[in-house]
Design a protein around this motif. Sequence first.
Motif, PDB file in Angstrom:
ATOM      1  N   GLU A 187       0.823  -1.208   0.000  1.00  0.00           N
ATOM      2  CA  GLU A 187       0.000   0.000   0.000  1.00  0.00           C
ATOM      3  C   GLU A 187       0.857   1.259   0.000  1.00  0.00           C
ATOM      4  OE1 GLU A 187      -2.589  -0.231   3.354  1.00  0.00           O
ATOM      5  OE2 GLU A 187      -3.194  -2.299   2.935  1.00  0.00           O
ATOM      6  N   SER A 188       2.156   1.099  -0.122  1.00  0.00           N
ATOM      7  CA  SER A 188       3.087   2.218   0.004  1.00  0.00           C
ATOM      8  C   SER A 188       3.340   2.892  -1.339  1.00  0.00           C
ATOM      9  CB  SER A 188       4.411   1.711   0.577  1.00  0.00           C
ATOM     10  OG  SER A 188       5.093   0.920  -0.382  1.00  0.00           O
ATOM     11  N   THR A 189       4.274   3.840  -1.322  1.00  0.00           N
ATOM     12  CA  THR A 189       4.669   4.534  -2.551  1.00  0.00           C
ATOM     13  C   THR A 189       5.685   3.745  -3.367  1.00  0.00           C
ATOM     14  OG1 THR A 189       6.397   5.720  -1.330  1.00  0.00           O
ATOM     15  CG2 THR A 189       4.260   6.812  -1.547  1.00  0.00           C
ATOM     16  N   CYS A 190       5.940   2.499  -2.980  1.00  0.00           N
ATOM     17  CA  CYS A 190       6.881   1.645  -3.702  1.00  0.00           C
ATOM     18  C   CYS A 190       6.515   1.566  -5.178  1.00  0.00           C
ATOM     19  CB  CYS A 190       6.886   0.252  -3.079  1.00  0.00           C
ATOM     20  SG  CYS A 190       7.841  -0.969  -3.998  1.00  0.00           S
ATOM     21  N   VAL A 191       7.523   1.691  -6.055  1.00  0.00           N
ATOM     22  CA  VAL A 191       7.290   1.617  -7.499  1.00  0.00           C
ATOM     23  C   VAL A 191       7.688   0.257  -8.068  1.00  0.00           C
ATOM     24  CG1 VAL A 191       7.475   4.094  -7.871  1.00  0.00           C
ATOM     25  CG2 VAL A 191       9.545   2.681  -7.950  1.00  0.00           C
ATOM     26  N   ALA A 192       7.969  -0.714  -7.194  1.00  0.00           N
ATOM     27  CA  ALA A 192       8.261  -2.093  -7.592  1.00  0.00           C
ATOM     28  C   ALA A 192       9.449  -2.196  -8.532  1.00  0.00           C
ATOM     29  CB  ALA A 192       7.023  -2.742  -8.228  1.00  0.00           C
TER      30      ALA A 192
END
Length: 659
Positions: A187-192
């Motif tokens: 659910e974070s701002t992680c862009v994978a």
Amino acid sequence: MINLTIDGKPISVQNGTTVLRAAQAHGVFIPTLCDHKDLQPYGGCRLCLVEVEGARTLQPACTMPAMPDMVVHTDTDKVRSMRKFVLNLLFSERNHFCPFCQVSGGDCELQNAAYREGMTHWQLQPNWQTYPVDASHPNFILDNNRCILCRRCVRACGELVGNFTLAVAERGIENLVVADNGVPLGESTCVACGACVQVCPTGAIIDRQSAYRGRETQVERTATVCVGCSVGCGIVALTRDNQLIRIEGDENAPLNQGVLCQVGRFAPLDEKRERLVTPLVKKDGALQAATWDEALRVIAERLQPLAGKTAEGVAALASTRLSAEALVVFKQIFADQFKSEMVTSLEEGQPTALSGALAETLGRAIEGKLEAVKSADCVVVIGANLADTHQVAGFFVKRNLPNGAILVVIDPNDNAFDALTAYTVKVTKGSDVDMLEGLQAAIVKTGLAKATAPAFNVEKILTALASKTGITEENALEIAGVIAKAQRPVIVYGKGITARATVQPLKALLELARLAGAQVVSVKGEANSLAAAQYKLDRQFETNGHKAVYVALGDEYPSQRLLQRLEQVPFIVAQASYASRLTAIADVVLPVAMWAEQAGHYVSLDGRVQKARAALTPPTEVRSNLAALQAVAERLGMLSDADWQSALRERVAPVTIEN
């Protein structure tokens, strides 16, 4: 140069070099855990402690600068004793259940360091406190039980990607790697992008696809090129038993240096499409399995009578994910020998046609290298959303912002980069030329122009700016000042500029760049977008009564727009890797290799020619795209010459092409 001695070995290094880098450059091994060659020195794990003559205590080699006449010892009894103590502390802080960890047995840097020091057991009992495991992310898992708090993941997220999602929260033994303010990773701002996965020295962050499928000693590694977009990142494909296990960024690749985006690292591992493994020919209204000989015979019977016809002949499209070798043979068959006037790419030149035509008109390259973005102190992004496409180029922009670089985003639509800058320009749609000319006039008015200004009425342009673009004169002057004051400005543009019917926006952009002293970079489209344009496969596709269409789709997805335009075509050949709606309506289907199964050359968006290598062996009846096209040419009695290099340079390119 600085002269020092390490383990009795005289060494000379540049000023500012750390002891660790000096030792590594001259073949002296010093163990590390928190250190990574692409990250700033941190000095957290203390495994790299060395003895320096004259110093009261042992010193961390990773952060200590080499000094003149310094004498360093890396393997004394005192150093070895301290290394074991440090490792014991690291093992005791968390729950390192090595026999059950997917990186145990050769892949874990912590375990390998312990074995190098002759450790066979823990001298300090672990505290056995349980730590949370975050499995909310679709691509990887964060297990704080295996974390050694080296902060490599945190530093990579910020320094390499510019995303700053990860951090360390709490204090002491409660320290945890967290996402944002403690929200689940999913659910974070992680862009994978997976940079954290690649740099983690233990099993604290593991990717879901490769876990427990093979250790480093059990897989084959193939250095190749990502074909997810035109950036041209270097990757390493890890395979075992002819299966793709994992994709890593190639840390030796000159452009990306190990950085990848989700499209390059994880998307290829999540392929769920049905694979085509045999030729198919439509019989009695249904596709049925056939031999290559039968499929080629049907193609020849239907296409040969159409040779030389234009409006009612054969049209052909090719994916820009195909290699340069395949693209040039494709062009030779359908444009040069069939004489078809409708031979193009699936991109239809949207990202390249205007820049290619303008470069030909001017007789020179008009764009610079993507490398310039890394050191730019001001980046103007126009007509591109680097958070959605060509993400690694976006990472180069984002990671420079904390160092003082300024970002200007010009986009009529919402852009994910809007949140990263105070300089967001929301123009009226279709007013690009007016806006760019307004910025030109604003630069001239501020007196900051770095080139001779064109003859135009500055005040008249600025006065009319608000009504035409929605941008006030004050805003234009502020933005123009930011761009023109920069020492190393770069303008990055995309299909918002190139997918136009006129070249005027691009001309206006180049004029703005000239006045601001800026380099210009276009992000283009798929992997071989530039090569396809150089082969003149860059025109808009239309079916003007064509009796047949040949689509060299490769492993690309067919668009809905393409399918609609093929509805009335009497005969369709699909050269494809996977079953799709296109292959379902085709009359003949030729099964071809996907990206990891074929070799060839790709030209990146800034003109770097790179060789892709096959990491997998395709199924028995599956041929490479090049081999399939050559087989078609042979059956049609045509000559094919895969001299892609000469053809690549027959046309003036918008960017200098380098081998």
